[in-house]
Design an enzyme around this catalytic site. Structure first.
Site, PDB file in Angstrom:
ATOM      1  N   TYR A 144      38.769   4.575  -9.527  1.00 11.22           N
ATOM      2  CA  TYR A 144      37.756   5.630  -9.457  1.00 11.22           C
ATOM      3  C   TYR A 144      38.344   6.827  -8.722  1.00 11.22           C
ATOM      4  O   TYR A 144      38.937   6.666  -7.656  1.00 11.22           O
ATOM      5  CB  TYR A 144      36.521   5.120  -8.714  1.00 11.22           C
ATOM      6  CG  TYR A 144      35.393   6.129  -8.619  1.00 11.22           C
ATOM      7  CD1 TYR A 144      34.732   6.576  -9.759  1.00 11.22           C
ATOM      8  CD2 TYR A 144      34.982   6.628  -7.383  1.00 11.22           C
ATOM      9  CE1 TYR A 144      33.697   7.494  -9.668  1.00 11.22           C
ATOM     10  CE2 TYR A 144      33.940   7.544  -7.284  1.00 11.22           C
ATOM     11  CZ  TYR A 144      33.302   7.973  -8.429  1.00 11.22           C
ATOM     12  OH  TYR A 144      32.274   8.882  -8.345  1.00 11.22           O
ATOM     13  N   ASP A 239      45.656   8.707  -4.856  1.00 14.23           N
ATOM     14  CA  ASP A 239      44.276   8.938  -4.438  1.00 14.23           C
ATOM     15  C   ASP A 239      44.009   8.021  -3.244  1.00 14.23           C
ATOM     16  O   ASP A 239      43.733   6.839  -3.404  1.00 14.23           O
ATOM     17  CB  ASP A 239      43.324   8.638  -5.596  1.00 14.23           C
ATOM     18  CG  ASP A 239      41.858   8.782  -5.177  1.00 14.23           C
ATOM     19  OD1 ASP A 239      41.606   9.014  -3.975  1.00 14.23           O
ATOM     20  OD2 ASP A 239      40.982   8.655  -6.043  1.00 14.23           O
ATOM     21  N   LYS A 267      36.344  10.449   2.644  1.00  9.28           N
ATOM     22  CA  LYS A 267      35.830   9.357   3.474  1.00  9.28           C
ATOM     23  C   LYS A 267      36.266   9.464   4.946  1.00  9.28           C
ATOM     24  O   LYS A 267      35.750  10.316   5.652  1.00  9.28           O
ATOM     25  CB  LYS A 267      36.161   8.017   2.827  1.00  9.28           C
ATOM     26  CG  LYS A 267      35.531   7.969   1.417  1.00  9.28           C
ATOM     27  CD  LYS A 267      35.488   6.639   0.726  1.00  9.28           C
ATOM     28  CE  LYS A 267      34.595   6.746  -0.496  1.00  9.28           C
ATOM     29  NZ  LYS A 267      35.205   6.516  -1.774  1.00  9.28           N
TER      30      LYS A 267
HETATM   31  C1  LIG Z   1      35.005   7.492  -3.004  1.00 12.11           C
HETATM   32  C2  LIG Z   1      36.193   7.782  -3.814  1.00 12.11           C
HETATM   33  C3  LIG Z   1      36.355   8.999  -4.497  1.00 12.11           C
HETATM   34  C4  LIG Z   1      35.247  10.014  -4.585  1.00 12.11           C
HETATM   35  O1  LIG Z   1      34.907  10.558  -3.363  1.00 12.11           O
HETATM   36  P1  LIG Z   1      33.468  11.272  -3.196  1.00 12.11           P
HETATM   37  O2  LIG Z   1      33.512  11.817  -1.808  1.00 12.11           O
HETATM   38  O3  LIG Z   1      32.461  10.201  -3.419  1.00 12.11           O
HETATM   39  O4  LIG Z   1      33.391  12.336  -4.218  1.00 12.11           O
HETATM   40  C5  LIG Z   1      37.545   9.246  -5.125  1.00 12.11           C
HETATM   41  N1  LIG Z   1      38.544   8.349  -5.092  1.00 12.11           N
HETATM   42  C6  LIG Z   1      38.428   7.166  -4.450  1.00 12.11           C
HETATM   43  C7  LIG Z   1      39.585   6.243  -4.425  1.00 12.11           C
HETATM   44  C8  LIG Z   1      37.247   6.845  -3.812  1.00 12.11           C
HETATM   45  O5  LIG Z   1      37.136   5.650  -3.217  1.00 12.11           O
END
Ligand SMILES: *Cc1c(COP(=O)(O)O)cnc(C)c1O
Length: 428
Positions: A144, A239, A267
């Site tokens: 994601y 990411d 995060k």
């Molecule tokens: C949570 C998450 C996102 C998206 O971040 P948001 O602040 O919810 O837009 C992207 N990449 C990873 C790996 C994530 O865990």
């Protein structure tokens, strides 16, 4: 437990907010039932609107690595707020957090702050395209990267086929530039590169996958991707929205000793306020406006409250690196405890863990990619989730989520959790 007030609040919310929530997983669709409304939280605990105390394993999906309402972060935000909440002009604190982040993470010279992980990944890919002059990207099924169009592409059957959108509203035109690969399958990545010679701008990956449960990269997998990227002039985007400042000070680049070209954060870096960021070496970052042609902007980017929270959080992690060891020890303790209890009760399971990320899958096969993660027994998971909730333990309302361990958890909390698993195991 009683959820009368939560149910009433949810009914009200559903009238004016689609599905009653501002982010879909919160609606409990994967597990059934009514979402719990939080009133407040402190340390390792959530207190809901009905007065129940829950041991929290979501921790806002990662940011609260040191527990809820962590005082240095709260104080920093409160003090900043008194001096104005947004200016749309440069402030010193943006440089302070940038300097700190650049000093903690290997292989980056500059960092740009945005408001979410979604924005970070979206901007990283635009930058990769602008820098390389190529259009296509490779992403992995089950990873994601936020909800921007290019990433909402699901695995079809064949890994080498073009992606097809998995949300209405994502155009075929956008989807065709996103190629899907299988996590932990390097031959699959090679085949995609061979089939799209000189067209791929970047490979984006969660270096430890956290959005299909927790799935570690197989030994050598990240290294092999790195080397393919070098050979084919492809940028490697890590990411680290979930793993950054969680698995190590320097994230997965440090943990696995593999260099990425662009790194995305979110995060933890915001300490619980809406923050994302992307970072790279000068040669890449200098392509970004106003230095270069790749446009990216934000009215609230670098917001003083958000930067204050992030700076307080990173400062704490930077000066107490033993936190990462402690987190790993606590998570290992939980892992062992849960594994023993599930074994004793003859519950088929697989537990994956890296550092302070852990996931319990109700299937005995190894979980190494999206397909194997999807095989887990969802009915068992639903019962498990609701049993845990009734026992006062809050895990993510989806079988595809990682549990996030916070340093605020005591060993008593962990024992409480293991005892809850034991109790719930009796009726799984
Ligand atoms: C949570 C998450 C996102 C998206 O971040 P948001 O602040 O919810 O837009 C992207 N990449 C990873 C790996 C994530 O865990």
């Amino acid at each position: 437990m009683i959820y009368k007030r939560s149910s009433a609040l949810f009914a009200e919310a559903e009238k004016v907010i689609p599905g009653g929530v501002n982010s879909p997983v919160r609606a409990f669709k994967g597990v059934g039932g009514t979402p719990v409304f939080v009133k407040e939280a402190k340390g390792a605990y959530l207190y809901d609107e009905d007065g129940n105390r829950l041991v929290d394993y979501i921790n806002s999906w990662g940011p609260m690595i040191l527990g809820h309402a962590f005082e240095p972060v709260v104080n920093a935000v409160v003090e900043k707020a008194k001096k104005g909440t947004s200016f749309g002009m440069p402030t010193e604190i943006e440089t302070q957090i940038a300097e700190l982040a650049v000093s903690m993470v290997p292989n980056i010279d500059k960092i740009r702050f945005v408001n979410s992980g979604t924005e970070a990944c979206m901007s990283a890919v635009r930058l990769a395209r602008g820098y390389t002059g190529k259009d296509k990207i490779i992403k992995f099924a089950g990873c994601y990267h936020g909800h921007s169009d290019s990433f909402l592409i699901q695995a079809g059957s064949g890994a080498s086929t073009f992606g097809s959108p998995n949300s209405p509203g994502v155009t075929k035109g956008t989807a065709k530039d996103t190629l899907l690969a299988r996590y932990n399958d390097i031959e699959n990545v090679k085949a995609l590169i061979e089939g799209n010679k000189n067209e791929i701008a970047c490979i984006i990956i969660e270096p430890v996958a956290g959005n299909m449960g927790c799935i570690p990269p197989k030994s050598g997998f990240l290294e092999a991707i790195r080397s393919l990227c070098d050979t084919h002039n492809i940028l490697l985007v890590f990411d680290e929205v979930m793993t950054g400042f969680r698995l190590a000070k320097g994230g997965c680049q440090e943990l696995f000793n593999v260099k990425a070209d662009i790194v995305c954060f979110g995060k933890v870096i915001g300490g619980g306020l809406p923050v994302g960021a992307f970072a790279a070496r000068n040669e890449i970052m200098n392509h970004l406006a106003p230095l270069g042609p790749v446009y990216q902007a934000g009215t609230l980017s670098g917001n003083p409250l958000a930067m204050a929270a992030g700076l307080a959080m990173l400062t704490e992690l930077n000066s107490h690196a033993e936190v990462f060891i402690r987190l790993e020890e606590k998570t290992a303790y939980l892992h062992e405890g849960i594994a023993k209890v599930l074994n004793d009760n003859n519950i088929t399971h697989t537990i994956n863990r890296v550092g302070s990320m852990i996931s319990v899958h109700f299937d005995e096969a190894e979980v190494v990619d999206f397909d194997t993660a999807a095989k887990g027994n969802n009915d068992t998971f639903k019962k498990f989730f609701h049993g845990m909730l009734d026992s006062g333990v809050y895990i993510a309302p989806s079988a595809f989520e990682t549990w996030f361990i916070t340093d605020a958890l005591s060993y008593e909390d962990l024992d409480f959790t293991i005892a809850a698993v034991n109790k719930v195991s009796k009726f799984l």
